[in-house]
Motif scaffolding. Structure first.
Motif, PDB file in Angstrom:
ATOM      1  N   ALA A 179      56.404  45.722  24.619  1.00  0.00           N
ATOM      2  CA  ALA A 179      57.773  45.705  24.105  1.00  0.00           C
ATOM      3  C   ALA A 179      58.765  46.225  25.129  1.00  0.00           C
ATOM      4  CB  ALA A 179      57.867  46.548  22.825  1.00  0.00           C
ATOM      5  N   TYR A 180      58.292  47.025  26.099  1.00  0.00           N
ATOM      6  CA  TYR A 180      59.202  47.624  27.075  1.00  0.00           C
ATOM      7  C   TYR A 180      59.398  46.746  28.315  1.00  0.00           C
ATOM      8  CZ  TYR A 180      59.588  51.826  24.352  1.00  0.00           C
ATOM      9  OH  TYR A 180      59.884  52.710  23.340  1.00  0.00           O
ATOM     10  N   ALA A 181      58.877  45.537  28.301  1.00  0.00           N
ATOM     11  CA  ALA A 181      59.077  44.641  29.440  1.00  0.00           C
ATOM     12  C   ALA A 181      60.554  44.331  29.688  1.00  0.00           C
ATOM     13  CB  ALA A 181      58.279  43.348  29.249  1.00  0.00           C
ATOM     14  N   PRO A 182      61.356  43.975  28.663  1.00  0.00           N
ATOM     15  CA  PRO A 182      62.776  43.718  28.949  1.00  0.00           C
ATOM     16  C   PRO A 182      63.516  44.977  29.379  1.00  0.00           C
ATOM     17  CG  PRO A 182      62.354  43.630  26.586  1.00  0.00           C
ATOM     18  CD  PRO A 182      61.027  43.681  27.255  1.00  0.00           C
ATOM     19  N   TYR A 183      63.127  46.119  28.858  1.00  0.00           N
ATOM     20  CA  TYR A 183      63.757  47.386  29.245  1.00  0.00           C
ATOM     21  C   TYR A 183      63.584  47.622  30.743  1.00  0.00           C
ATOM     22  CZ  TYR A 183      64.217  52.490  29.679  1.00  0.00           C
ATOM     23  OH  TYR A 183      64.561  53.764  30.076  1.00  0.00           O
ATOM     24  N   ALA A 184      62.344  47.545  31.220  1.00  0.00           N
ATOM     25  CA  ALA A 184      62.090  47.750  32.642  1.00  0.00           C
ATOM     26  C   ALA A 184      62.605  46.580  33.470  1.00  0.00           C
ATOM     27  CB  ALA A 184      60.594  47.946  32.878  1.00  0.00           C
ATOM     28  N   GLY A 185      62.442  45.367  32.937  1.00  0.00           N
ATOM     29  CA  GLY A 185      62.847  44.187  33.696  1.00  0.00           C
ATOM     30  C   GLY A 185      64.322  44.166  34.018  1.00  0.00           C
TER      31      GLY A 185
END
Length: 445
Positions: free
Chosen positions: A361-367
């Protein structure tokens, strides 16, 4: 109640036929003879943990029951088998996956040979199960109970999909005539249920991200206030006013985008705006203090709220391999002094975790924080983590952020029933290290 026969959107009647063929394969003599694992497969559909009678002296039924409860509580498609040496070490995991017929994460302890794990791509990133399995096997040194529990503890947060509803498993053994008769209405309701569950999951992930991103926006706003810049001051010049205006615009933009976010993928634009605004703040601070303007560098890897990084340092998390990561000056000083850096952690159902280990779920956050610095930077920093494995897959590079995670475009996810008709090449087979030997594993992160 969870249903065993979940399918991704767009599978259609052909998928029902494929599932039926898979079931027929399960009951064929050749399939039941595959590695002698028919009893193991039947048990895993009911309880997700199987112990061969010959192995009960090393892993008791009570220990198996406790592990089963742990997996059920995690509600993840994780399947564990403890089998004797007679099982073929080269094919036991693939054979077991074929017989069980459910996308998931599979771990096997084989006799005196040790432990190994694989997963379907829909349940976990390529090679992640192997790396976790190798790490716990080396750490626990032959202790079956400790190895299996440690594996489940570490694999559960990184496993996609949900567990299986054991009470409905028998539904997949009904005769083909009944399946065909119910296909029209059944497939429709299955699709609706799958779509609803994915939408609910996306909403839950967005709310989880919203709490974290709101904290980042608040921290950004605090930095703006702390700067105490007055555009009308006598010593303010046009360049400084432009920097401040850009930073303020980014702050307002991040708040607006977060308010408008409808799905987890939308968070990427928010953290992009925060990253851009923090660089403008750093530039403004340098102008006011008559210092050289900062180089445009990625945010501090330890915590993007620290602002732009100032250098790369070699750093390794506990038990992992060192790699070069961009850090702020404060974290660079901590690492140089042998201290732990100030890592950004987020709340998960398993307790606080670094944002890079908190799940897909944190892929867009880091991306969003790293999107302006080359597509290969973040996956390289995150090798061996849930985010790194997902970002390194071709589907991630070719599709919008998180599309594969939410099961769009006819993709299965962990917990989906696929029967024996699955692509063995996607069972992370090509990502194994050490030629498939038990007791080994890939590189730790």
């Amino acid at each position: 109640m969870r249903t065993l026969a979940r399918r991704s959107r767009g599978t259609g009647p052909l998928a029902l036929v494929a599932a039926l063929l898979g079931l027929l394969l399960l009951f064929a003599p050749a399939a039941s003879a595959a590695g002698g694992l028919s009893d193991a497969a039947a048990s895993l559909k009911k309880g997700q943990v199987y112990v061969a009678p010959q192995m009960l002296d090393r892993f008791s039924q009570a220990q198996a029951d406790a592990l089963t409860k742990k997996i059920e509580k995690a509600d993840k498609p994780i399947f564990i088998a403890v089998v004797p040496d007679a099982a073929n070490k080269d094919t036991v995991l693939t054979d077991l996956r074929t017989l069980v017929g459910i996308d998931g994460v599979y771990g096997v302890w084989r006799g005196t040979g040790g432990f190994m794990a694989r997963s379907d791509r829909g349940a976990m990133g390529a090679g992640v199960a192997d790396r976790i399995g190798g790490a716990v096997a080396r750490a626990d040194k032959g202790d079956i109970n400790a190895t299996l529990n440690d594996f489940v503890d570490q694999a559960a947060p990184q496993t996609k999909g949900t567990g299986v509803n054991h009470s409905t498993s028998i539904a997949w053994v009904i005769i083909p005539v009944v399946l065909v008769a119910l296909a029209g209405a059944g497939v429709f309701f299955l699709f609706r249920r799958a779509k609803k569950r994915k939408e609910e999951k996306a909403r839950a992930e967005l709310e989880q991200l919203r709490r974290v991103v709101d904290e980042d926006i608040t921290a950004f706003g605090t930095e703006l206030e702390r700067l105490d810049f007055n555009p009308r001051a006598a010593d303010a010049d046009d360049a400084q006013r432009a920097d401040y205006s850009s930073a303020l615009d980014s702050y307002e933009k991040s708040k607006r985008l977060m308010d408008e976010a409808k799905k987890p993928e939308d968070v990427k634009q928010v953290t992009e705006a925060i990253e851009d605004g923090r660089f403008q703040l750093a530039t403004l601070a340098a102008r006011r203090e008559k210092r050289p303007l900062p180089e445009r560098r990625p945010p501090c890897f330890m915590d993007p709220r620290h602002g732009p990084s100032v250098k790369d340092v070699d750093w390794a998390p506990a038990g992992g391999a060192a790699r070069s990561v961009p850090v702020c000056q404060a974290d660079a000083d901590r690492v140089a002094a042998g201290l732990d850096p100030a890592v950004r952690t987020v709340d998960t159902e398993y307790g606080p975790q670094p944002y890079w280990n908190a799940g897909p779920a944190y892929a867009p956050y880091a991306g969003g924080y790293y999107s302006g610095f080359g597509g290969g930077l973040l996956p390289g920093l995150l090798v061996g983590t849930a985010l790194g494995s997902m970002m390194s897959e071709p589907a991630y590079a070719a599709a919008p952020m998180m599309e594969s995670h939410h099961g769009y475009q006819d993709q299965y996810e962990g917990g989906d029933y696929t029967g024996a008709d699955f692509n063995a090449a996607d069972f992370s087979g090509s990502d194994w290290s050490g030629g498939g030997d038990f007791g080994g594993g890939g590189d730790d992160w």
